[in-house]
Design an enzyme around this catalytic site. Structure first.
Site, PDB file in Angstrom:
ATOM      1  CD  GLU A 197      -1.353  -1.268  -6.445  1.00 52.71           C
ATOM      2  OE1 GLU A 197      -0.266  -1.693  -6.441  1.00 52.71           O
ATOM      3  OE2 GLU A 197      -1.591  -0.145  -5.942  1.00 52.71           O
ATOM      4  CD  GLU A 319      -3.300   0.021  -1.877  1.00 51.98           C
ATOM      5  OE1 GLU A 319      -2.157   0.595  -2.008  1.00 51.98           O
ATOM      6  OE2 GLU A 319      -3.460  -1.200  -1.839  1.00 51.98           O
TER       7      GLU A 319
HETATM    8  O1  AHR Z   1       0.227   0.342   0.495  1.00 59.43           O
HETATM    9  C1  AHR Z   1       1.473  -0.425  -0.031  1.00 59.43           C
HETATM   10  C2  AHR Z   1       1.199  -1.069  -1.377  1.00 59.43           C
HETATM   11  O2  AHR Z   1       1.036   0.092  -2.228  1.00 59.43           O
HETATM   12  C3  AHR Z   1       0.189  -2.009  -1.376  1.00 59.43           C
HETATM   13  O3  AHR Z   1       0.374  -3.084  -1.140  1.00 59.43           O
HETATM   14  C4  AHR Z   1      -0.033  -1.911  -3.086  1.00 59.43           C
HETATM   15  O4  AHR Z   1      -1.592  -2.224  -3.445  1.00 59.43           O
HETATM   16  C5  AHR Z   1       0.354  -0.292  -3.353  1.00 59.43           C
HETATM   17  O5  AHR Z   1       1.025  -0.490  -4.289  1.00 59.43           O
END
Ligand code: AHR
Length: 509
Positions: A197, A319
């Site tokens: 991110e 994710e």
């Molecule tokens: O999964 C929780 C968080 O969500 C992670 O650390 C981040 O990459 C995303 O914003």
């Protein structure tokens, strides 16, 4: 009122979910003769971050803990994860990765420097779970590690040395340090994320600036002694198509994968809604939001296709999953949430979508594996429970590395996906309707079979979930509602259910 709510929800779904819910047909046709893409097992990947009790208490209790463990890893969690055949595990973050300095997590655990986990509750991280503990865990689980390197606050030198420390077999300074710390043989590591991110918690960068940093950092991540890195660039969030465009243009073939993050979440400000107390309307909204990932994926892929016609670069949805309010009374920074049949529906629908784009999607990682967000497993002291999402991954594991079978389907509130492996076809079916069962006819093309078995995940209400007091409220049971007649299969699909059928003894023409 109830009917009105349901209709509203269904309309939202119809609008959001394109053709999935659009036409009221009641048939599915499989096309095994068109099958050509393998569903990578890495689509069933997981994610473990130093966040709340994912690592400490969830995976790791230390070898002196009264909780039964193997070298510090919880035995109950190990066994449950082995059962899932998890193909890979991403670590150490997430946002944590861009504040993590790997050298703090090696050597004598009692002497490791501490740090503040600024992203997640401001807790003090003692670094007792570090590189060795993670890579040894992957060996125990038989899964591939996926490391996230620190671009946001780490140096190029630090990242380069991490790769050398882990993968160099030679008489190199970092390999010797590793040996000093008790590990003779190098580990094999393939998946390596260059930042996480980077548009947000990983450094608030522009895509242009990050592209340059990616090129610089990745240059020094070397392939040592036969280890071949698969480098993954920090990709877009949700609808940020410009991020993908700039990276494809400026980084291109210097990356083997580009990530995408997509959460089923109401929004980032204010309440995200309860994980367990929700109305039918909220349920249908959730499914609509989760299915919207298909359009998001299509748009990112369309951009990738312009720059990479041969589909060399993988889209890694590293994710995804649901994000609700934390359980009442728990630390808001720990993201500990319950998991109901609704979450299982999101998992099943999402996996069905990922299969469809398996020619581009090489990996996905649900967030996260234990005690955080849409977990497989929840723990409390020495207790452990398996969530409905765990059971979806268990039923669906038959699709790992199987050949994707294209199918035609247009049934309201039903989703399906099929694959074949080792002489068997597996068909996953999701009936998302809260009240209506579906009678489905499945045409198996030229396949001849006389044997079908199945498993089902359902519950009395879609809000049902397993608790530490009642850990077996929801579980997989045998499904007997499928009947075969030559090359046609009739299935009575109960309301709010997820089914995986195994069709064997077929004879391809
Ligand atoms: O999964 C929780 C968080 O969500 C992670 O650390 C981040 O990459 C995303 O914003």
């Amino acid at each position: 009122m109830k009917i009105l709510q349901k209709l509203t929800g269904m309309i939202i779904c119809i609008l959001l979910c394109n053709n999935v819910f659009a036409q009221p047909k009641v048939e599915i046709t499989l096309h095994p003769e068109q099958a050509q893409t393998t569903i990578s097992k890495h689509i069933y990947g997981h994610f473990a971050e130093h966040l709340g009790s994912c690592i400490y208490g969830g995976l790791w209790v230390g070898e002196n803990s009264p909780i039964p463990n193997t070298n510090g890893y919880r035995n109950d969690v190990l066994a449950a994860l082995k059962e899932l055949q998890i193909p890979n595990l991403r670590w150490p973050g997430g946002c944590f990765a861009d504040e993590y300095h790997w050298m703090d997590g090696i050597g004598n655990p009692g002497k490791r420097p501490k740090m503040v986990n600024n992203n997640w509750g401001g807790t003090v991280e003692d670094n007792s779970f570090g590189t060795h503990e993670f890579l040894n865990l992957c060996e125990l689980l038989g899964c591939e590690p996926y490391l996230s390197g620190n671009v946001g606050s780490g140096s190029v030198e630090e990242m380069a040395k991490w790769v050398e420390y882990i993968t160099s077999e030679g008489d190199s300074p970092m390999a010797n340090l590793r040996r000093q710390n008790g590990r003779q043989q190098a580990w094999k590591v393939k998946f390596f994320g260059v930042g996480n991110e980077s548009w947000g918690c990983g450094g608030s960068m522009t895509p242009e600036y990050y592209s340059d940093l990616y090129r610089r950092y990745s240059t020094y991540c070397r392939d040592y002694d036969g280890n071949k890195l698969f480098k993954i660039a920090s990709g877009a969030s949700d609808y940020d198509y410009n991020w993908t465009e700039v990276l494809m243009k400026n980084v291109g073939q210097k990356m083997q994968g580009i990530s995408l993050h997509y959460y089923t979440v109401k929004g980032w400000d204010g309440s995200k809604g309860s994980a367990t107390r929700f109305s039918p309307d909220e349920y249908y909204w959730t499914l609509g939001k989760s299915l919207e990932i298909e359009e998001v994926i299509q748009k990112h892929i369309a951009i990738m296709d312009q720059y990479d016609k041969g589909k060399q670069i993988g889209l890694m949805v590293d994710e995804w999953g649901t994000w609700w309010d934390v359980e009442p009374g728990t630390n808001p920074g720990f993201l500990f949430q319950q998991n109901t049949l609704r979450d299982a529906m999101v998992a099943a629908l999402s996996l069905n979508v990922f299969h469809k784009y398996a020619d581009r999607i090489q990996m996905t990682n649900i967030a996260q594996v234990v005690n955080v967000l849409q977990s497989m497993i929840l723990t409390k002291d020495d207790q452990m429970l398996l969530t409905p999402t765990y059971f979806v991954f268990k039923m669906y594991k038959v699709h790992q590395d199987a050949l994707y079978i294209p199918l035609e389907l247009s049934i309201p509130l039903v989703s399906a996906s099929a694959s074949q492996k080792e002489g068997k076809i597996h068909l996953s079916l999701v009936n998302a309707d809260l009240e209506k069962e579906q009678n489905i006819t499945i045409h198996l093309s030229d396949l001849k079979t006389n044997q079908v078995t199945g498993q089902i995940l359902t519950a009395k209400t879609v809000n049902d979930h397993n608790t530490f007091e009642h850990p077996n409220e929801i579980k997989i049971t045998d499904f007997k509602g499928a009947k075969i007649n030559k090359s046609e299969l009739s299935v009575k699909l109960p309301a709010k259910s997820i089914i995986v059928l195994e069709i064997s003894e077929y004879l391809p023409n």
